[in-house]
Design a protein around this motif. Structure first.
Motif, PDB file in Angstrom:
ATOM      1  N   TYR A 233       0.782  -1.232   0.000  1.00 33.71           N
ATOM      2  CA  TYR A 233       0.000   0.000   0.000  1.00 33.71           C
ATOM      3  C   TYR A 233       0.822   1.296   0.000  1.00 33.71           C
ATOM      4  O   TYR A 233       0.368   2.302  -0.578  1.00 33.71           O
ATOM      5  CB  TYR A 233      -0.983   0.002   1.176  1.00 33.71           C
ATOM      6  N   PRO A 234       2.031   1.373   0.597  1.00 28.79           N
ATOM      7  CA  PRO A 234       2.754   2.653   0.536  1.00 28.79           C
ATOM      8  C   PRO A 234       3.042   3.082  -0.905  1.00 28.79           C
ATOM      9  O   PRO A 234       2.893   4.258  -1.247  1.00 28.79           O
ATOM     10  CB  PRO A 234       4.034   2.379   1.325  1.00 28.79           C
ATOM     11  N   GLU A 235       3.455   2.125  -1.736  1.00 32.19           N
ATOM     12  CA  GLU A 235       3.711   2.429  -3.145  1.00 32.19           C
ATOM     13  C   GLU A 235       2.417   2.407  -3.959  1.00 32.19           C
ATOM     14  O   GLU A 235       2.244   3.218  -4.881  1.00 32.19           O
ATOM     15  CB  GLU A 235       4.711   1.431  -3.736  1.00 32.19           C
ATOM     16  N   GLY A 236       1.509   1.498  -3.619  1.00 36.20           N
ATOM     17  CA  GLY A 236       0.242   1.415  -4.345  1.00 36.20           C
ATOM     18  C   GLY A 236      -0.565   2.692  -4.235  1.00 36.20           C
ATOM     19  O   GLY A 236      -1.176   3.153  -5.216  1.00 36.20           O
ATOM     20  N   GLY A 237      -0.586   3.276  -3.041  1.00 32.70           N
ATOM     21  CA  GLY A 237      -1.316   4.520  -2.846  1.00 32.70           C
ATOM     22  C   GLY A 237      -0.755   5.657  -3.684  1.00 32.70           C
ATOM     23  O   GLY A 237      -1.492   6.467  -4.265  1.00 32.70           O
ATOM     24  N   ILE A 238       0.579   5.724  -3.748  1.00 36.41           N
ATOM     25  CA  ILE A 238       1.226   6.764  -4.560  1.00 36.41           C
ATOM     26  C   ILE A 238       0.956   6.537  -6.042  1.00 36.41           C
ATOM     27  O   ILE A 238       0.652   7.473  -6.793  1.00 36.41           O
ATOM     28  CB  ILE A 238       2.743   6.785  -4.289  1.00 36.41           C
TER      29      ILE A 238
END
Length: 420
Positions: free
Chosen positions: A267-272
């Motif tokens: 999620y940290p990269e997916g959200g971005i």
């Protein structure tokens, strides 16, 4: 549920055994996922947790101390899921403390922060196997941490039960100590791809992954199923965890305009990615795996999170009245939000505790060896957890594991149903 009545019978047998033999103690009791990344600085050894319903630190019981560890990221940008697993496991253990005390044992949680870093996970694992009071591990969150750490667990005959690791490799290396209650990527990936084709109606796709054991492994499985089903693959690219600007890969995406972006990662990269993709005008579907399953995804992506679809190897415990009651009690007791993996941490802990119970029973009410606990856990069959039913095959995979579909609105993820 069934679990409670089964364990109550075992407990009664053990108490009677202790009374008859005059022993002072025995022992009783009933989170892929993800990738590596984070600090490489070894954390200080974590002390056994004493929080929860049992109150403060108890004096050691006559039978001695039994520790069950957790290994998850408790710091850094993946800590929301790591803490959910740890808190779920702690909630399960705390509900069993008095039962262990009655049998003469002081049961303790021994939480470790692996920082989502393979080196830290291995260092923690070495420490855990050197402590003779540690009898099991609930973890990890990240497959990229679990796989190297499992080498140490195997050396120490220390049983591991994962609530979240989906990488196929984890249970294909022949280690008896390794178990998981969730599905594997070779179940999750194909079902994600089939849902995208059959339900969302996509004909073209662009796959992005985070170059980790979890993310790339999931991406590979989706890729193979897309190719099998005739979905045209317009791109397959890796990104680096921790970066804040993914314009390079997203410029490729917008130029090719696929029906769907599938992201294998967290999620940290997916959200971005979804936020920046929408800012660049991409209007197609965005889909991922269980690594997108976090309340922090909404904080990172903002309004762009609406419509994001993800598969998960963790189901929604609140779909039943009993599950809703459990969830309410969990939130009230722990003062923590309910994440999907909270109940999987809870069930993984109870699988280990049930194994300890069986091992004590087989050992005449005395403290068992690690090997006895390992054998007992490995033989788990038809164990009904709060959410998950568990039967381990020879590899340590759960034959009852399923894959589920969720979809985000602007405020939360919503359970869609079981992936077919």
């Amino acid at each position: 549920m069934k679990k409670r009545s089964h364990i109550s019978i075992l407990s009664a047998v053990l108490v009677a055994s202790v009374a008859l033999t005059g022993c002072a103690g025995g022992n009783s009791s009933a989170g892929g996922n993800n990738a590596s990344g984070g600090s490489s600085t070894p954390p200080a050894q974590t002390q056994p947790s004493t929080s929860g319903s049992s109150g403060g630190t108890a004096a050691p019981a006559n039978g001695g101390v039994i520790k069950i560890a957790t290994q998850t990221p408790l710091s850094g940008n993946q800590s929301s899921l790591g803490d959910a697993i740890k808190t779920g496991a702690e909630y399960a253990l705390n509900k069993r403390k008095e039962e262990f005390k009655a049998l003469g044992f002081d049961i303790q949680l021994f939480p470790q922060d692996d920082q989502a870093d393979p080196k830290i996970g291995v260092s923690n694992a070495e420490m855990l196997i050197s402590d003779p009071d540690v009898y099991g591990v609930v973890g990890h969150l990240n497959s990229g941490v679990a796989i190297p750490s499992s080498v140490k667990y195997e050396e120490g005959k220390l049983v591991m039960v994962s609530p979240a690791n989906t990488a196929v490799k984890l249970t294909e290396e022949g280690k008896k100590t390794v178990h998981r209650i969730c599905a594997r990527d070779d179940a999750q990936g194909p079902k994600a791809a089939m849902y995208a084709k059959n339900t969302l109606g996509v004909k073209t796709a662009f796959i992005i992954h985070d170059k980790t054991a979890y993310g790339q492994g999931l991406g590979d499985q989706v890729k193979m199923q897309f190719e099998k089903d005739g979905v045209q693959l317009l791109g397959y690219e890796g990104i680096t965890q921790g970066e804040k600007d993914y314009s390079a890969v997203l410029n490729q995406v917008t130029a090719k305009n696929p029906d769907i972006i599938f992201f294998g990662g967290l999620y940290p990269e997916g959200g971005i990615l979804i936020k920046q993709a929408r800012e660049k005008g991409y209007k197609g579907y965005f889909m991922g795996g269980d690594g997108l399953d976090s309340s922090d995804m909404i904080k990172i992506a903002g309004p762009a999170v609406e419509g994001v679809v993800f598969t998960s190897v963790a189901g929604d415990v609140t779909q039943t009245e009993e599950g809703k009651k459990w969830a309410d009690e969990y939130k009230k007791t722990t003062n923590k939000p309910l994440e999907t993996y909270s109940v999987y941490g809870y069930d993984s802990m109870n699988v280990i505790l049930n194994g300890v119970l069986e091992a004590i029973k087989a050992n005449g009410g005395n403290k068992p060896t690690r090997e006895q606990v390992l054998d007992s856990v490995h033989k788990t069959k038809d164990f009904q957890g709060q959410f998950t039913k568990v039967t381990f095959d020879d590899k340590g995979d759960n034959t009852n594991a399923d894959v589920f579909i969720y979809k985000y609105d602007k405020e939360q993820s919503n359970f869609v149903g079981k992936a077919q």
